[in-house]
Design a protein around this motif. Structure first.
Motif, PDB file in Angstrom:
ATOM      1  N   ALA A  18       0.811  -1.214   0.000  1.00 13.36           N
ATOM      2  CA  ALA A  18       0.000   0.000   0.000  1.00 13.36           C
ATOM      3  C   ALA A  18       0.846   1.265   0.000  1.00 13.36           C
ATOM      4  O   ALA A  18       0.304   2.382  -0.009  1.00 13.36           O
ATOM      5  CB  ALA A  18      -0.920   0.009   1.226  1.00 13.36           C
ATOM      6  N   GLY A  19       2.175   1.103   0.007  1.00 13.85           N
ATOM      7  CA  GLY A  19       3.051   2.261   0.010  1.00 13.85           C
ATOM      8  C   GLY A  19       3.194   2.925   1.355  1.00 13.85           C
ATOM      9  O   GLY A  19       3.706   4.048   1.462  1.00 13.85           O
ATOM     10  N   LEU A  20       2.754   2.224   2.411  1.00 10.48           N
ATOM     11  CA  LEU A  20       2.861   2.764   3.762  1.00 10.48           C
ATOM     12  C   LEU A  20       4.210   2.462   4.399  1.00 10.48           C
ATOM     13  O   LEU A  20       4.647   3.164   5.313  1.00 10.48           O
ATOM     14  CB  LEU A  20       1.747   2.195   4.645  1.00 10.48           C
ATOM     15  N   ALA A  21       4.847   1.402   3.941  1.00  8.02           N
ATOM     16  CA  ALA A  21       6.134   0.994   4.498  1.00  8.02           C
ATOM     17  C   ALA A  21       7.066   0.599   3.359  1.00  8.02           C
ATOM     18  O   ALA A  21       6.624   0.238   2.267  1.00  8.02           O
ATOM     19  CB  ALA A  21       5.958  -0.171   5.466  1.00  8.02           C
ATOM     20  N   GLU A  22       8.361   0.651   3.634  1.00  8.24           N
ATOM     21  CA  GLU A  22       9.341   0.202   2.656  1.00  8.24           C
ATOM     22  C   GLU A  22      10.537  -0.401   3.385  1.00  8.24           C
ATOM     23  O   GLU A  22      10.832  -0.043   4.530  1.00  8.24           O
ATOM     24  CB  GLU A  22       9.785   1.349   1.754  1.00  8.24           C
ATOM     25  N   ALA A  23      11.190  -1.354   2.720  1.00 10.04           N
ATOM     26  CA  ALA A  23      12.341  -2.025   3.325  1.00 10.04           C
ATOM     27  C   ALA A  23      13.579  -1.153   3.174  1.00 10.04           C
ATOM     28  O   ALA A  23      13.874  -0.646   2.094  1.00 10.04           O
ATOM     29  CB  ALA A  23      12.560  -3.369   2.658  1.00 10.04           C
ATOM     30  N   VAL A  24      14.287  -0.996   4.288  1.00  7.73           N
ATOM     31  CA  VAL A  24      15.567  -0.282   4.301  1.00  7.73           C
ATOM     32  C   VAL A  24      16.538  -1.156   5.075  1.00  7.73           C
ATOM     33  O   VAL A  24      16.503  -1.203   6.303  1.00  7.73           O
ATOM     34  CB  VAL A  24      15.455   1.107   4.942  1.00  7.73           C
ATOM     35  N   GLY A  25      17.368  -1.884   4.348  1.00  8.83           N
ATOM     36  CA  GLY A  25      18.251  -2.840   5.001  1.00  8.83           C
ATOM     37  C   GLY A  25      17.424  -3.925   5.666  1.00  8.83           C
ATOM     38  O   GLY A  25      16.463  -4.435   5.079  1.00  8.83           O
ATOM     39  N   PRO A  26      17.733  -4.238   6.920  1.00  8.16           N
ATOM     40  CA  PRO A  26      16.977  -5.289   7.615  1.00  8.16           C
ATOM     41  C   PRO A  26      15.672  -4.785   8.234  1.00  8.16           C
ATOM     42  O   PRO A  26      14.934  -5.553   8.838  1.00  8.16           O
ATOM     43  CB  PRO A  26      17.949  -5.734   8.715  1.00  8.16           C
ATOM     44  N   HIS A  27      15.393  -3.500   8.073  1.00 10.23           N
ATOM     45  CA  HIS A  27      14.234  -2.901   8.738  1.00 10.23           C
ATOM     46  C   HIS A  27      13.174  -2.467   7.735  1.00 10.23           C
ATOM     47  O   HIS A  27      13.423  -2.346   6.541  1.00 10.23           O
ATOM     48  CB  HIS A  27      14.666  -1.686   9.571  1.00 10.23           C
ATOM     49  N   ARG A  28      11.981  -2.204   8.257  1.00 12.73           N
ATOM     50  CA  ARG A  28      10.944  -1.532   7.489  1.00 12.73           C
ATOM     51  C   ARG A  28      10.711  -0.163   8.121  1.00 12.73           C
ATOM     52  O   ARG A  28      10.637  -0.041   9.350  1.00 12.73           O
ATOM     53  CB  ARG A  28       9.632  -2.334   7.502  1.00 12.73           C
ATOM     54  N   VAL A  29      10.590   0.839   7.273  1.00 13.28           N
ATOM     55  CA  VAL A  29      10.369   2.193   7.768  1.00 13.28           C
ATOM     56  C   VAL A  29       9.042   2.715   7.236  1.00 13.28           C
ATOM     57  O   VAL A  29       8.522   2.229   6.219  1.00 13.28           O
ATOM     58  CB  VAL A  29      11.514   3.150   7.366  1.00 13.28           C
ATOM     59  N   LEU A  30       8.505   3.710   7.909  1.00 10.79           N
ATOM     60  CA  LEU A  30       7.238   4.300   7.499  1.00 10.79           C
ATOM     61  C   LEU A  30       7.471   5.179   6.272  1.00 10.79           C
ATOM     62  O   LEU A  30       8.257   6.132   6.309  1.00 10.79           O
ATOM     63  CB  LEU A  30       6.652   5.127   8.643  1.00 10.79           C
ATOM     64  N   ALA A  31       6.776   4.864   5.187  1.00 14.17           N
ATOM     65  CA  ALA A  31       6.946   5.604   3.935  1.00 14.17           C
ATOM     66  C   ALA A  31       5.968   6.783   3.828  1.00 14.17           C
ATOM     67  O   ALA A  31       6.270   7.794   3.191  1.00 14.17           O
ATOM     68  CB  ALA A  31       6.759   4.673   2.737  1.00 14.17           C
ATOM     69  N   ARG A  32       4.801   6.640   4.437  1.00 16.69           N
ATOM     70  CA  ARG A  32       3.820   7.727   4.472  1.00 16.69           C
ATOM     71  C   ARG A  32       2.884   7.502   5.645  1.00 16.69           C
ATOM     72  O   ARG A  32       2.774   6.387   6.154  1.00 16.69           O
ATOM     73  CB  ARG A  32       3.028   7.822   3.164  1.00 16.69           C
ATOM     74  N   ARG A  33       2.208   8.550   6.066  1.00 13.13           N
ATOM     75  CA  ARG A  33       1.283   8.440   7.191  1.00 13.13           C
ATOM     76  C   ARG A  33      -0.015   7.770   6.732  1.00 13.13           C
ATOM     77  O   ARG A  33      -0.502   8.038   5.624  1.00 13.13           O
ATOM     78  CB  ARG A  33       0.962   9.824   7.757  1.00 13.13           C
ATOM     79  N   PRO A  34      -0.595   6.924   7.563  1.00 14.12           N
ATOM     80  CA  PRO A  34      -1.873   6.280   7.199  1.00 14.12           C
ATOM     81  C   PRO A  34      -3.006   7.295   7.054  1.00 14.12           C
ATOM     82  O   PRO A  34      -3.021   8.324   7.740  1.00 14.12           O
ATOM     83  CB  PRO A  34      -2.139   5.336   8.377  1.00 14.12           C
ATOM     84  N   GLU A  35      -3.936   6.987   6.174  1.00 15.89           N
ATOM     85  CA  GLU A  35      -5.140   7.788   5.993  1.00 15.89           C
ATOM     86  C   GLU A  35      -6.357   6.922   6.299  1.00 15.89           C
ATOM     87  O   GLU A  35      -6.260   5.693   6.356  1.00 15.89           O
ATOM     88  CB  GLU A  35      -5.217   8.323   4.559  1.00 15.89           C
ATOM     89  N   ALA A  36      -7.498   7.564   6.461  1.00 18.97           N
ATOM     90  CA  ALA A  36      -8.713   6.823   6.781  1.00 18.97           C
ATOM     91  C   ALA A  36      -9.035   5.775   5.729  1.00 18.97           C
ATOM     92  O   ALA A  36      -9.525   4.688   6.028  1.00 18.97           O
ATOM     93  CB  ALA A  36      -9.890   7.791   6.939  1.00 18.97           C
ATOM     94  N   SER A  37      -8.725   6.083   4.468  1.00 18.31           N
ATOM     95  CA  SER A  37      -9.027   5.163   3.369  1.00 18.31           C
ATOM     96  C   SER A  37      -8.153   3.913   3.384  1.00 18.31           C
ATOM     97  O   SER A  37      -8.449   2.943   2.688  1.00 18.31           O
ATOM     98  CB  SER A  37      -8.865   5.882   2.024  1.00 18.31           C
ATOM     99  N   ASP A  38      -7.084   3.917   4.172  1.00 20.78           N
ATOM    100  CA  ASP A  38      -6.210   2.741   4.253  1.00 20.78           C
ATOM    101  C   ASP A  38      -6.813   1.631   5.112  1.00 20.78           C
ATOM    102  O   ASP A  38      -6.412   0.473   5.005  1.00 20.78           O
ATOM    103  CB  ASP A  38      -4.845   3.130   4.843  1.00 20.78           C
ATOM    104  N   ARG A  39      -7.767   1.973   5.954  1.00 19.33           N
ATOM    105  CA  ARG A  39      -8.342   1.000   6.873  1.00 19.33           C
ATOM    106  C   ARG A  39      -9.336   0.089   6.168  1.00 19.33           C
ATOM    107  O   ARG A  39     -10.005   0.486   5.218  1.00 19.33           O
ATOM    108  CB  ARG A  39      -9.062   1.710   8.031  1.00 19.33           C
TER     109      ARG A  39
END
Length: 301
Positions: free
Chosen positions: A54-75
């Motif tokens: 959904a483009g909310l998270a992305e892999a950076v090395g061994p971790h996942r980081v927040l790519a964008r803030r969630p919106e109501a439509s993501d639920r």
């Protein structure tokens, strides 16, 4: 993964957990999320994959980081996160509001099962909860009859409700700061404020928020008997006022403000404040219930 419903519920709760994080911050580990969401690592992995898709998270090395803030439509929509029992309860309540549902009315399990797209077993299990309290009666031909509510019954159930809810509210205040219930409480508070902004045209939506808040509080009790009792509360307290249309908007507006005061008290974790807010709200609910018994479908006779 136990079920699609478990996954969707965990996904929504995860969105609540990360809602206040800054973009590019590292997300909690799989083990940490599994603990916070109270689900398996398998379910957590599915949630993380969905966040990435959904483009909310992305892999950076061994971790996942927040790519964008969630919106109501993501639920996921709330009905999609319901268990079978919760779905039957919601549909049964909505069904009782569609017509003149009075004492003595028959309940056909097979008909309701078809209407709700579920099994007759699920319907019977739901009705059995009410049978113990004398609200419904099973007839020899396997049909069920709604018995109705009297003022004496209402007084008795109010006394138990107050005792159970205050106990549950105290347990809620004892939850760990990172417990998912706090995130859900924040989402419920936001929903109340949004409703208040449009109360003139959306005041009838209050019943769902009422059910959502009180169920969350009762779940904190970690007591199966209190949680089972909530079904009876929903049947009587959470839906009865829709039958009494007098001053409905004003009553619902006042109830929203009472809920916000109750939520603030829960956040304070102050027992005296929680007791005062809880008792004030339940006292109003009791008065509305007693007024509605003579005017609504729960009237006996």
């Amino acid at each position: 993964m136990k079920s699609n419903t478990v996954y969707k519920r965990a996904y929504n709760r995860c969105l609540e957990l990360i809602a206040d994080r800054a973009v590019a911050t590292v997300l909690p580990s799989e083990a940490d999320l599994a603990r916070r969401l109270d689900v398996s690592r398998t379910t957590v992995r599915a949630v993380l994959r969905a966040l990435t898709d959904a483009g909310l998270a992305e892999a950076v090395g061994p971790h996942r980081v927040l790519a964008r803030r969630p919106e109501a439509s993501d639920r996921f929509p709330e009905p999609q996160t319901e268990s079978v029992g919760a779905a039957v309860e919601r549909q049964f309540m909505e069904w009782t509001l569609q017509g003149d549902f009075r004492a003595g009315q028959s309940i056909n399990c097979a008909e309701l099962a078809r209407k709700f797209a579920t099994s007759t077993t699920a319907i019977r299990e739901y009705l059995t909860h009410f049978q113990h309290f004398g609200l419904v009666e099973r007839r020899p031909n396997s049909s069920w009859v709604f018995k109705g509510v009297t003022t004496d019954f209402a007084a008795e159930i109010y006394e138990i409700r107050e005792m159970f809810e205050i106990r549950s509210a105290h347990r809620f205040a004892e939850l760990a700061p990172d417990h998912p219930a706090w995130g859900e409480l924040a989402a419920i508070e936001e929903a109340h404020r949004l409703l208040l902004d449009h109360i003139d045209i959306r005041y009838r939506e209050f019943s769902r928020l009422d059910e959502r808040l009180h169920r969350l509080i009762h779940e904190a009790s970690r007591n199966r008997f209190i949680q089972n009792f909530h079904d009876v509360i929903s049947m009587i307290f959470h839906y009865h006022y829709q039958w009494n249309k007098a001053d409905e908007r004003e009553r619902n507006t006042a109830a929203v403000h009472e809920h916000l005061a109750y939520i603030a008290a829960l956040r304070s974790c102050d027992r005296a404040a929680i007791d005062a807010a809880c008792r004030a709200h339940l006292k109003t609910a009791r008065a509305t219930l007693l007024r509605s018994i003579d005017a609504g479908p729960f009237k006996t006779g």
